[in-house]
Design a protein around this motif. Structure first.
Motif, PDB file in Angstrom:
ATOM      1  N   ALA A  79       0.837  -1.210   0.000  1.00  6.44           N
ATOM      2  CA  ALA A  79       0.000   0.000   0.000  1.00  6.44           C
ATOM      3  C   ALA A  79       0.867   1.254   0.000  1.00  6.44           C
ATOM      4  CB  ALA A  79      -0.936  -0.001   1.205  1.00  6.44           C
ATOM      5  N   MET A  80       1.921   1.270   0.798  1.00  9.85           N
ATOM      6  CA  MET A  80       2.798   2.440   0.842  1.00  9.85           C
ATOM      7  C   MET A  80       3.611   2.562  -0.448  1.00  9.85           C
ATOM      8  SD  MET A  80       1.946   3.836   3.627  1.00  9.85           S
ATOM      9  CE  MET A  80       0.350   3.093   3.411  1.00  9.85           C
ATOM     10  N   GLY A  81       3.966   1.426  -1.036  1.00  8.79           N
ATOM     11  CA  GLY A  81       4.727   1.430  -2.281  1.00  8.79           C
ATOM     12  C   GLY A  81       3.934   1.915  -3.479  1.00  8.79           C
ATOM     13  N   MET A  82       2.616   1.868  -3.395  1.00 14.27           N
ATOM     14  CA  MET A  82       1.779   2.346  -4.494  1.00 14.27           C
ATOM     15  C   MET A  82       2.056   3.818  -4.803  1.00 14.27           C
ATOM     16  SD  MET A  82       0.214  -0.260  -5.575  1.00 14.27           S
ATOM     17  CE  MET A  82      -1.110   0.289  -6.612  1.00 14.27           C
ATOM     18  N   TYR A  83       2.424   4.563  -3.768  1.00 14.53           N
ATOM     19  CA  TYR A  83       2.773   5.975  -3.952  1.00 14.53           C
ATOM     20  C   TYR A  83       3.889   6.097  -4.988  1.00 14.53           C
ATOM     21  CZ  TYR A  83       4.381  10.678  -2.768  1.00 14.53           C
ATOM     22  OH  TYR A  83       4.744  11.996  -2.820  1.00 14.53           O
ATOM     23  N   PRO A 109      -4.868  20.874 -10.660  1.00 11.98           N
ATOM     24  CA  PRO A 109      -5.506  19.555 -10.621  1.00 11.98           C
ATOM     25  C   PRO A 109      -4.669  18.515  -9.870  1.00 11.98           C
ATOM     26  CG  PRO A 109      -5.601  20.451 -12.840  1.00 11.98           C
ATOM     27  CD  PRO A 109      -4.713  21.354 -12.038  1.00 11.98           C
ATOM     28  N   ALA A 110      -3.353  18.608  -9.973  1.00 11.64           N
ATOM     29  CA  ALA A 110      -2.493  17.665  -9.250  1.00 11.64           C
ATOM     30  C   ALA A 110      -2.673  17.809  -7.742  1.00 11.64           C
ATOM     31  CB  ALA A 110      -1.034  17.880  -9.631  1.00 11.64           C
ATOM     32  N   ALA A 111      -2.785  19.045  -7.266  1.00 12.49           N
ATOM     33  CA  ALA A 111      -3.014  19.273  -5.837  1.00 12.49           C
ATOM     34  C   ALA A 111      -4.351  18.680  -5.408  1.00 12.49           C
ATOM     35  CB  ALA A 111      -2.956  20.768  -5.524  1.00 12.49           C
ATOM     36  N   LEU A 112      -5.354  18.780  -6.257  1.00 13.82           N
ATOM     37  CA  LEU A 112      -6.657  18.178  -5.958  1.00 13.82           C
ATOM     38  C   LEU A 112      -6.574  16.650  -5.913  1.00 13.82           C
ATOM     39  CD1 LEU A 112      -9.154  20.363  -7.999  1.00 13.82           C
ATOM     40  CD2 LEU A 112      -8.967  20.175  -5.526  1.00 13.82           C
ATOM     41  N   VAL A 113      -5.797  16.069  -6.807  1.00 14.78           N
ATOM     42  CA  VAL A 113      -5.637  14.611  -6.812  1.00 14.78           C
ATOM     43  C   VAL A 113      -4.962  14.155  -5.518  1.00 14.78           C
ATOM     44  CG1 VAL A 113      -4.447  12.679  -7.951  1.00 14.78           C
ATOM     45  CG2 VAL A 113      -5.667  14.381  -9.319  1.00 14.78           C
ATOM     46  N   VAL A 114      -3.942  14.895  -5.070  1.00 16.69           N
ATOM     47  CA  VAL A 114      -3.283  14.559  -3.806  1.00 16.69           C
ATOM     48  C   VAL A 114      -4.281  14.683  -2.652  1.00 16.69           C
ATOM     49  CG1 VAL A 114      -1.477  15.209  -2.161  1.00 16.69           C
ATOM     50  CG2 VAL A 114      -0.975  15.195  -4.590  1.00 16.69           C
ATOM     51  N   LEU A 120      -9.254   9.844   0.738  1.00 18.00           N
ATOM     52  CA  LEU A 120      -9.535   8.424   0.575  1.00 18.00           C
ATOM     53  C   LEU A 120      -8.711   7.594   1.560  1.00 18.00           C
ATOM     54  CD1 LEU A 120     -11.332   6.849  -1.413  1.00 18.00           C
ATOM     55  CD2 LEU A 120      -9.330   6.564  -2.849  1.00 18.00           C
ATOM     56  N   PHE A 121      -7.447   7.917   1.667  1.00 17.48           N
ATOM     57  CA  PHE A 121      -6.524   7.221   2.564  1.00 17.48           C
ATOM     58  C   PHE A 121      -6.967   7.339   4.021  1.00 17.48           C
ATOM     59  CE2 PHE A 121      -2.699   6.994   5.162  1.00 17.48           C
ATOM     60  CZ  PHE A 121      -2.061   5.878   4.643  1.00 17.48           C
ATOM     61  N   ALA A 122      -7.397   8.511   4.408  1.00 17.96           N
ATOM     62  CA  ALA A 122      -7.749   8.771   5.807  1.00 17.96           C
ATOM     63  C   ALA A 122      -9.120   8.228   6.190  1.00 17.96           C
ATOM     64  CB  ALA A 122      -7.703  10.263   6.081  1.00 17.96           C
ATOM     65  N   SER A 123      -9.969   7.960   5.211  1.00 17.83           N
ATOM     66  CA  SER A 123     -11.351   7.611   5.542  1.00 17.83           C
ATOM     67  C   SER A 123     -11.681   6.139   5.338  1.00 17.83           C
ATOM     68  CB  SER A 123     -12.303   8.475   4.712  1.00 17.83           C
ATOM     69  OG  SER A 123     -12.129   8.190   3.343  1.00 17.83           O
ATOM     70  N   THR A 124     -10.682   5.286   5.282  1.00 20.24           N
ATOM     71  CA  THR A 124     -10.974   3.873   5.019  1.00 20.24           C
ATOM     72  C   THR A 124     -10.332   2.967   6.058  1.00 20.24           C
ATOM     73  OG1 THR A 124     -10.960   2.160   3.334  1.00 20.24           O
ATOM     74  CG2 THR A 124      -8.990   3.501   3.508  1.00 20.24           C
ATOM     75  N   ASN A 125     -10.871   1.773   6.133  1.00 18.45           N
ATOM     76  CA  ASN A 125     -10.227   0.732   6.937  1.00 18.45           C
ATOM     77  C   ASN A 125      -9.971  -0.490   6.066  1.00 18.45           C
ATOM     78  OD1 ASN A 125     -12.807  -0.161   6.616  1.00 18.45           O
ATOM     79  ND2 ASN A 125     -13.242  -0.427   8.785  1.00 18.45           N
ATOM     80  N   ASN A 126     -10.012  -0.303   4.756  1.00 17.20           N
ATOM     81  CA  ASN A 126      -9.771  -1.352   3.774  1.00 17.20           C
ATOM     82  C   ASN A 126      -8.418  -1.110   3.121  1.00 17.20           C
ATOM     83  OD1 ASN A 126      -9.697  -2.898   1.426  1.00 17.20           O
ATOM     84  ND2 ASN A 126     -11.910  -2.812   1.160  1.00 17.20           N
ATOM     85  N   VAL A 128      -7.191  -2.161   0.315  1.00 18.74           N
ATOM     86  CA  VAL A 128      -7.253  -1.903  -1.131  1.00 18.74           C
ATOM     87  C   VAL A 128      -7.564  -0.426  -1.389  1.00 18.74           C
ATOM     88  CG1 VAL A 128      -8.441  -2.468  -3.284  1.00 18.74           C
ATOM     89  CG2 VAL A 128      -7.868  -4.279  -1.663  1.00 18.74           C
ATOM     90  N   VAL A 129      -8.478   0.134  -0.622  1.00 17.04           N
ATOM     91  CA  VAL A 129      -8.806   1.551  -0.754  1.00 17.04           C
ATOM     92  C   VAL A 129      -7.618   2.392  -0.295  1.00 17.04           C
ATOM     93  CG1 VAL A 129     -10.407   3.384  -0.070  1.00 17.04           C
ATOM     94  CG2 VAL A 129     -11.259   1.078  -0.492  1.00 17.04           C
ATOM     95  N   LEU A 130      -6.900   1.909   0.713  1.00 15.65           N
ATOM     96  CA  LEU A 130      -5.676   2.571   1.173  1.00 15.65           C
ATOM     97  C   LEU A 130      -4.663   2.648   0.024  1.00 15.65           C
ATOM     98  CD1 LEU A 130      -5.012   3.457   4.172  1.00 15.65           C
ATOM     99  CD2 LEU A 130      -3.559   1.451   4.246  1.00 15.65           C
ATOM    100  N   GLU A 131      -4.535   1.535  -0.698  1.00 17.00           N
ATOM    101  CA  GLU A 131      -3.629   1.497  -1.854  1.00 17.00           C
ATOM    102  C   GLU A 131      -4.056   2.478  -2.937  1.00 17.00           C
ATOM    103  OE1 GLU A 131      -3.645  -2.583  -3.098  1.00 17.00           O
ATOM    104  OE2 GLU A 131      -2.398  -3.215  -1.408  1.00 17.00           O
ATOM    105  N   LEU A 132      -5.345   2.558  -3.203  1.00 17.83           N
ATOM    106  CA  LEU A 132      -5.859   3.496  -4.205  1.00 17.83           C
ATOM    107  C   LEU A 132      -5.571   4.936  -3.781  1.00 17.83           C
ATOM    108  CD1 LEU A 132      -7.398   4.001  -6.832  1.00 17.83           C
ATOM    109  CD2 LEU A 132      -9.511   3.964  -5.492  1.00 17.83           C
ATOM    110  N   GLY A 133      -5.755   5.241  -2.497  1.00 17.19           N
ATOM    111  CA  GLY A 133      -5.443   6.574  -1.985  1.00 17.19           C
ATOM    112  C   GLY A 133      -3.971   6.916  -2.160  1.00 17.19           C
ATOM    113  N   ARG A 134      -3.092   5.965  -1.856  1.00 23.41           N
ATOM    114  CA  ARG A 134      -1.653   6.203  -2.022  1.00 23.41           C
ATOM    115  C   ARG A 134      -1.288   6.360  -3.497  1.00 23.41           C
ATOM    116  NH1 ARG A 134       1.653   8.308   1.389  1.00 23.41           N
ATOM    117  NH2 ARG A 134       3.413   7.019   0.844  1.00 23.41           N
TER     118      ARG A 134
END
Length: 185
Positions: A79-83, A109-114, A120-126, A128-134
């Motif tokens: 998940a951290m490596g996805m970054y 737009p890049a700032a909005l994506v971050v 997304l990263f802060a609001s999940t306990n999953n 896979v969603v953590l990976e998507l956020g990263r």
């Protein structure tokens, strides 16, 4: 006779276009003086600060994030490596995008994506969603440093071009330092 009048109109339209370009150039030169370029630099540098904070903070919170998501060390590492899996290849495109569309159209737009990736990263306990956020954080973050440098090269005077990368790195490093704050809580 009609060809002379056509040529005359063509010469007049070229002269008019050159005059408009000259006027725009003068307006741009006046806009680049004073405090405005430094404010633009500060805003872009704050994005770099924020991006660096988002890059480092999850590592500080590893035990808590692993507990909340129920992930193993391998899953958390992925998940951290996805970054960086998004960040590294995106670097190849950033310069081209800045040249083609400009700082405003790429950095905002890049700032909005971050920001969306952080949300997304802060609001999940999953995990896979953590990976998507990263992944989203890495994609948007790839623009931050080069965006600041690109903006500075365009807006700031050449005698300041040497100090800008150092100031930018210092601001980003402060972001990483501030990311250590959760350890104090």
């Amino acid at each position: 006779m009609t060809s002379n009048s056509g040529e005359s109109k063509s010469i007049q339209s070229q002269s008019s276009a050159q005059q408009r370009i000259s006027n725009l150039h003068g307006q741009a030169q006046r806009a680049r003086r004073g405090w405005r370029p430094w404010m633009l630099f500060l805003v872009c540098s704050l994005f770099y600060f924020y991006e660096f904070f988002a890059r480092v903070a999850p590592g500080v919170l590893q035990p808590e994030l692993m507990r909340v998501t129920g992930s193993s060390q391998g899953e958390f590492g992925l998940a951290m490596g996805m970054y960086f899996l998004a960040y590294a290849p995106s670097q190849l495109l950033v310069g081209r995008l800045l040249d083609r569309f400009g700082v405003r159209a790429v950095v905002a737009p890049a700032a909005l994506v971050v920001a969306l990736g952080c949300l997304l990263f802060a609001s999940t306990n999953n995990v896979v969603v953590l990976e998507l956020g990263r992944l989203m954080q890495g994609l948007g973050s790839s623009v931050a440093y080069l965006g600041v440098i690109y903006l500075a090269m365009i807006w700031l005077p050449p005698q300041r071009h040497g100090i800008i990368p150092g100031l930018t790195i210092a601001i980003g490093t402060l972001g990483a330092s501030f990311a250590q704050y959760p350890l104090l809580i």
